[in-house]
Scaffold this motif. Structure first.
Motif, PDB file in Angstrom:
ATOM      1  N   TYR A  71       0.842  -1.192   0.000  1.00 18.92           N
ATOM      2  CA  TYR A  71       0.000   0.000   0.000  1.00 18.92           C
ATOM      3  C   TYR A  71       0.883   1.249   0.000  1.00 18.92           C
ATOM      4  CZ  TYR A  71      -3.099  -3.563   1.937  1.00 18.92           C
ATOM      5  OH  TYR A  71      -3.803  -4.714   2.153  1.00 18.92           O
ATOM      6  N   LYS A  72       0.342   2.339  -0.543  1.00 17.01           N
ATOM      7  CA  LYS A  72       0.988   3.628  -0.352  1.00 17.01           C
ATOM      8  C   LYS A  72       0.899   3.961   1.139  1.00 17.01           C
ATOM      9  CE  LYS A  72      -0.060   5.544  -4.861  1.00 17.01           C
ATOM     10  NZ  LYS A  72      -0.775   6.606  -5.601  1.00 17.01           N
ATOM     11  N   CYS A  73       1.843   4.750   1.618  1.00 16.22           N
ATOM     12  CA  CYS A  73       1.888   4.944   3.071  1.00 16.22           C
ATOM     13  C   CYS A  73       2.450   6.314   3.443  1.00 16.22           C
ATOM     14  CB  CYS A  73       2.733   3.834   3.685  1.00 16.22           C
ATOM     15  SG  CYS A  73       2.755   3.819   5.487  1.00 16.22           S
ATOM     16  N   ILE A  74       1.880   6.876   4.477  1.00 19.63           N
ATOM     17  CA  ILE A  74       2.383   8.123   5.064  1.00 19.63           C
ATOM     18  C   ILE A  74       2.623   7.875   6.545  1.00 19.63           C
ATOM     19  CG2 ILE A  74       1.670  10.437   5.803  1.00 19.63           C
ATOM     20  CD1 ILE A  74       0.342  10.820   3.154  1.00 19.63           C
ATOM     21  N   ILE A  75       3.752   8.369   7.043  1.00 15.34           N
ATOM     22  CA  ILE A  75       4.055   8.229   8.473  1.00 15.34           C
ATOM     23  C   ILE A  75       4.019   9.606   9.120  1.00 15.34           C
ATOM     24  CG2 ILE A  75       5.789   7.515  10.164  1.00 15.34           C
ATOM     25  CD1 ILE A  75       6.914   5.603   8.061  1.00 15.34           C
ATOM     26  N   LYS A  76       3.248   9.714  10.196  1.00 14.66           N
ATOM     27  CA  LYS A  76       3.221  10.966  10.957  1.00 14.66           C
ATOM     28  C   LYS A  76       3.673  10.679  12.376  1.00 14.66           C
ATOM     29  CE  LYS A  76      -0.587  13.013   8.400  1.00 14.66           C
ATOM     30  NZ  LYS A  76      -2.019  13.300   8.375  1.00 14.66           N
ATOM     31  N   MET A  77       4.598  11.476  12.875  1.00 17.85           N
ATOM     32  CA  MET A  77       5.033  11.309  14.268  1.00 17.85           C
ATOM     33  C   MET A  77       4.186  12.241  15.127  1.00 17.85           C
ATOM     34  SD  MET A  77       8.837  11.683  15.858  1.00 17.85           S
ATOM     35  CE  MET A  77       9.447  10.109  15.289  1.00 17.85           C
ATOM     36  N   ALA A  90       7.166  11.964  20.340  1.00 18.56           N
ATOM     37  CA  ALA A  90       8.486  11.351  20.151  1.00 18.56           C
ATOM     38  C   ALA A  90       8.434   9.825  20.134  1.00 18.56           C
ATOM     39  CB  ALA A  90       9.429  11.823  21.255  1.00 18.56           C
ATOM     40  N   ASN A  91       7.401   9.249  20.732  1.00 20.20           N
ATOM     41  CA  ASN A  91       7.342   7.793  20.851  1.00 20.20           C
ATOM     42  C   ASN A  91       6.149   7.171  20.133  1.00 20.20           C
ATOM     43  OD1 ASN A  91       9.642   7.744  22.512  1.00 20.20           O
ATOM     44  ND2 ASN A  91       8.383   8.353  24.265  1.00 20.20           N
ATOM     45  N   THR A  92       5.481   7.950  19.281  1.00 16.88           N
ATOM     46  CA  THR A  92       4.265   7.457  18.638  1.00 16.88           C
ATOM     47  C   THR A  92       4.233   7.818  17.149  1.00 16.88           C
ATOM     48  OG1 THR A  92       3.116   7.870  20.724  1.00 16.88           O
ATOM     49  CG2 THR A  92       1.734   7.420  18.806  1.00 16.88           C
ATOM     50  N   LEU A  93       3.926   6.828  16.330  1.00 14.37           N
ATOM     51  CA  LEU A  93       3.779   7.049  14.885  1.00 14.37           C
ATOM     52  C   LEU A  93       2.369   6.672  14.448  1.00 14.37           C
ATOM     53  CD1 LEU A  93       7.020   5.341  13.485  1.00 14.37           C
ATOM     54  CD2 LEU A  93       6.676   7.774  13.984  1.00 14.37           C
ATOM     55  N   ASP A  94       1.783   7.498  13.596  1.00 17.17           N
ATOM     56  CA  ASP A  94       0.559   7.118  12.890  1.00 17.17           C
ATOM     57  C   ASP A  94       0.980   6.619  11.511  1.00 17.17           C
ATOM     58  OD1 ASP A  94      -1.064   7.791  14.944  1.00 17.17           O
ATOM     59  OD2 ASP A  94      -2.056   9.470  13.945  1.00 17.17           O
ATOM     60  N   ILE A  95       0.786   5.340  11.272  1.00 14.88           N
ATOM     61  CA  ILE A  95       1.176   4.750   9.989  1.00 14.88           C
ATOM     62  C   ILE A  95      -0.106   4.565   9.185  1.00 14.88           C
ATOM     63  CG2 ILE A  95       2.248   2.758   8.884  1.00 14.88           C
ATOM     64  CD1 ILE A  95       4.343   3.703  10.625  1.00 14.88           C
ATOM     65  N   ARG A  96      -0.278   5.307   8.103  1.00 11.68           N
ATOM     66  CA  ARG A  96      -1.513   5.197   7.320  1.00 11.68           C
ATOM     67  C   ARG A  96      -1.220   4.557   5.963  1.00 11.68           C
ATOM     68  NH1 ARG A  96      -6.566   6.377   7.850  1.00 11.68           N
ATOM     69  NH2 ARG A  96      -7.894   6.655   6.040  1.00 11.68           N
ATOM     70  N   GLY A  97      -1.751   3.353   5.798  1.00  9.32           N
ATOM     71  CA  GLY A  97      -1.673   2.690   4.492  1.00  9.32           C
ATOM     72  C   GLY A  97      -2.964   2.956   3.748  1.00  9.32           C
ATOM     73  N   TYR A  98      -2.869   3.195   2.447  1.00  2.00           N
ATOM     74  CA  TYR A  98      -4.085   3.530   1.708  1.00  2.00           C
ATOM     75  C   TYR A  98      -3.998   3.089   0.254  1.00  2.00           C
ATOM     76  CZ  TYR A  98      -1.319   7.591   0.178  1.00  2.00           C
ATOM     77  OH  TYR A  98      -0.345   8.400  -0.345  1.00  2.00           O
ATOM     78  N   ILE A  99      -5.194   3.098  -0.368  1.00  2.00           N
ATOM     79  CA  ILE A  99      -5.306   2.731  -1.777  1.00  2.00           C
ATOM     80  C   ILE A  99      -5.653   3.989  -2.548  1.00  2.00           C
ATOM     81  CG2 ILE A  99      -6.496   1.243  -3.422  1.00  2.00           C
ATOM     82  CD1 ILE A  99      -7.607  -0.290  -1.008  1.00  2.00           C
ATOM     83  N   GLY A 100      -4.826   4.416  -3.429  1.00  2.00           N
ATOM     84  CA  GLY A 100      -5.156   5.559  -4.295  1.00  2.00           C
ATOM     85  C   GLY A 100      -5.180   6.875  -3.548  1.00  2.00           C
ATOM     86  N   ILE A 101      -6.265   7.119  -2.799  1.00  2.00           N
ATOM     87  CA  ILE A 101      -6.364   8.368  -2.036  1.00  2.00           C
ATOM     88  C   ILE A 101      -6.335   8.046  -0.544  1.00  2.00           C
ATOM     89  CG2 ILE A 101      -7.610   9.659  -3.810  1.00  2.00           C
ATOM     90  CD1 ILE A 101     -10.200   9.036  -2.256  1.00  2.00           C
ATOM     91  N   GLU A 102      -5.848   9.019   0.236  1.00  3.44           N
ATOM     92  CA  GLU A 102      -5.643   8.783   1.661  1.00  3.44           C
ATOM     93  C   GLU A 102      -6.917   8.362   2.391  1.00  3.44           C
ATOM     94  OE1 GLU A 102      -3.038  12.106   3.161  1.00  3.44           O
ATOM     95  OE2 GLU A 102      -3.280  10.898   4.969  1.00  3.44           O
ATOM     96  N   ALA A 103      -8.076   8.838   1.880  1.00  7.40           N
ATOM     97  CA  ALA A 103      -9.345   8.539   2.562  1.00  7.40           C
ATOM     98  C   ALA A 103      -9.646   7.044   2.579  1.00  7.40           C
ATOM     99  CB  ALA A 103     -10.489   9.288   1.877  1.00  7.40           C
ATOM    100  N   LEU A 104      -9.164   6.332   1.571  1.00  6.68           N
ATOM    101  CA  LEU A 104      -9.419   4.887   1.510  1.00  6.68           C
ATOM    102  C   LEU A 104      -8.250   4.150   2.147  1.00  6.68           C
ATOM    103  CD1 LEU A 104     -10.856   4.606  -2.123  1.00  6.68           C
ATOM    104  CD2 LEU A 104     -12.115   4.704   0.026  1.00  6.68           C
TER     105      LEU A 104
END
Lengths: 361, 150
Positions: free
Chosen positions: B114-120, B123-137
């Motif tokens: 999947y495409k992926c964006i990582i947001k910190m 300092a000790n926590t990451l939001d890892i968002r995997g998605y298809i095409g657009i971030e909403a999905l």
């Protein structure tokens, strides 16, 4: 001046060294001692682990689905019906088939580790094909002239409590009736269903739960205990996907991108009917429920675009008509003795359904 | 004077670059996905960030009792590669505001990338968002930083 140049040169060399270090590839995986990663703990003391809503090899959740459902020829045995204007004797109506589009969207609204909330819409149309003139019962005329439509909204909440326990809450509101897109029924005829389940995910191959549902799957309102089980065998070739009694399937995993399901689903709803005919003054609803015993093949066509093809036998569980006094819904359950306005039998037939689906990550 | 200005500009540029690297390098370390089934070490190769599996809660396949391999990979030649050491996060670059983009995440449970964006988020926590095409999905998983037991 020479000193400044020398300092600049040293700075350049220092910076290059740092960058070069970053360009160095780490040692190959097999050379690394992985045991050093066993003795670790959260940097944050309050951090928690949460279970996810899936087990291994579960059939993919559909985000968007567009499909067509078709049933073969079947008969309906209509019971006698007394209306305010006339009495209709019992009769049999023949249909050469029935079918229509089915569209569904189920989009993540909140998708976090500690809560997953999805919401969506659904549309299902059934056109009934008949040239049979031998019956004049109003229901037959309504079905073949107007068909049945369902439009609704639904939402599902998955709330993990910790690494093992979870709660699932579902709610849906459907507007069902003998209408089309050009003459949609008033929203006050919408019927609401809901379910609440408490469960445990023992490991990545087994999750189960118990709960209670308010459902129209048997055609009329009912309150039924539900049992959830998603299980995958250690071999990962077989599994079970069950939300009994609504649906039960045995899963055969062919590959990561192809699977078979064998089982059944109970589909049903209560449809507001006959509003515009000579019996429009009466508040009638068709209690339609179908048991679909089936095989389903699901396969990836391209990445997250999946094809779903199902075929099986459609058994008519309920096709009776109720009249509402004061236009109010009432509970009959399995043991109530309230009389139906018209008792009908929807005879069984084969059916197929084809859909194209965008599936969830 | 001319050389002094050049030197000052060079040092400022080098310092800014180093500062950016330091900010971006906060991603380095060992992280655990929310389900606690694996631990992933994020490291830097060149200017990009990669994450490999370094620990599995269930290291052996219960059907074979052998170390788990990437059996769901759509590429048949990869299906014997051990999961431990497998790079499941690839090609992330630091953009700004504690966010790493342009990367992909591989799910060995179903063989999908999947495409992926990582947001910190701290300092000790990451939001890892995997998605298809657009971030909403997509789906977001929260990863927590690990450190040596005290």
């Amino acid at each position: 001046m020479q000193k400044s140049l020398l300092a600049a040169a040293l700075a350049l060399v220092w910076h290059s060294v740092v960058l070069c270090q970053n360009d160095t590839l780490p040692p190959a995986a097999e050379e690394e001692d992985f045991s050093m990663y066993e003795n670790l703990d959260f940097a944050d003391e309050g951090a928690k682990r949460f279970c996810t809503p899936k087990v291994f090899d579960l059939s993919p959740a559909k985000l968007i689905s567009i499909g067509y459902d078709y049933q073969g020829a079947f008969d309906v045995d209509y019971g006698a019906m007394q209306t305010r204007i006339a009495e209709f004797p019992g009769s049999t109506g023949k249909f050469s088939g029935a079918g229509g589009m089915r569209v569904m969207a189920n989009i993540p609204i909140v998708s976090k580790t500690n809560v997953v909330l999805q919401g969506g819409i659904n549309y299902a149309r059934t056109d009934f094909y008949s040239s049979d003139q031998s019956t004049n019962t109003p229901l037959h005329t309504t079905l073949k002239e107007k068909g049945l439509t369902t439009m609704g909204i639904h939402s599902t909440l998955f709330k993990p409590l910790d690494a093992e326990r979870f709660i699932i809450a579902q709610a849906a509101s459907d507007l069902n009736g003998d209408y089309g897109l050009s003459n949609i029924h008033p929203v006050r005829f919408a019927r609401t269903s809901a379910a609440l389940i408490y469960g445990k995910k023992k490991n990545d191959r087994k999750m189960y739960g118990f709960g209670l549902s308010r459902t129209y799957r048997v055609g009329e309102i009912n309150y039924i205990p539900v049992f959830l089980l998603n299980w995958t065998a250690p071999s990962r070739k077989w599994g079970v996907e069950m939300l009994a009694p609504a649906r039960v399937h045995v899963r055969k995993t062919i590959s990561a991108r192809s699977l078979l399901l064998f089982g059944y689903e109970l589909e049903g709803n209560s449809y507001r009917i006959l509003r515009n005919g000579p019996f429009g003054a009466e508040n009638l609803e068709l209690r339609r429920s179908e048991l679909r015993i089936r095989a389903i093949w699901e396969t990836s066509m391209y990445k997250f675009i999946w094809l779903s093809l199902q075929a099986g036998y459609r058994h008519g569980y309920s096709f009776n008509v109720d009249s509402f006094e004061n236009n109010k819904e009432f509970f009959r359950g399995f043991f109530g003795d309230q009389a139906y306005k018209q008792e009908n039998t929807l005879n069984g037939t084969w059916y197929v359904q084809l859909s194209i689906n965008l599936v969830s990550p | 004077m001319k050389y002094f200005l050049f030197f000052t500009a060079f040092i400022a540029l080098a310092s800014f670059s180093t500062l950016q690297d330091t900010e971006a390098d906060r991603l380095l370390g060992v992280w655990e996905p929310s389900n606690g089934k694996a631990r992933v070490k994020i490291e830097k190769i060149g200017n990009k960030y990669y994450g490999k599996i370094v620990w599995l809660k269930e290291p052996n396949d219960p059907a074979t009792n052998q170390p788990k391999v990437d059996s769901k990979n759509p590429d048949a030649s990869m299906r014997t590669v051990p999961l431990k050491g497998y790079r499941m996060l690839k090609d992330f670059t630091y953009s700004s505001n504690s966010q790493w983009e342009n990367g992909t995440i591989y799910d060995p449970e179903n063989g999908s990338t999947y495409k992926c964006i990582i947001k910190m988020t701290d300092a000790n926590t990451l939001d890892i968002r995997g998605y298809i095409g657009i971030e909403a999905l997509g789906r977001t998983d929260v990863w927590k930083r690990l450190e040596m037991k005290k």
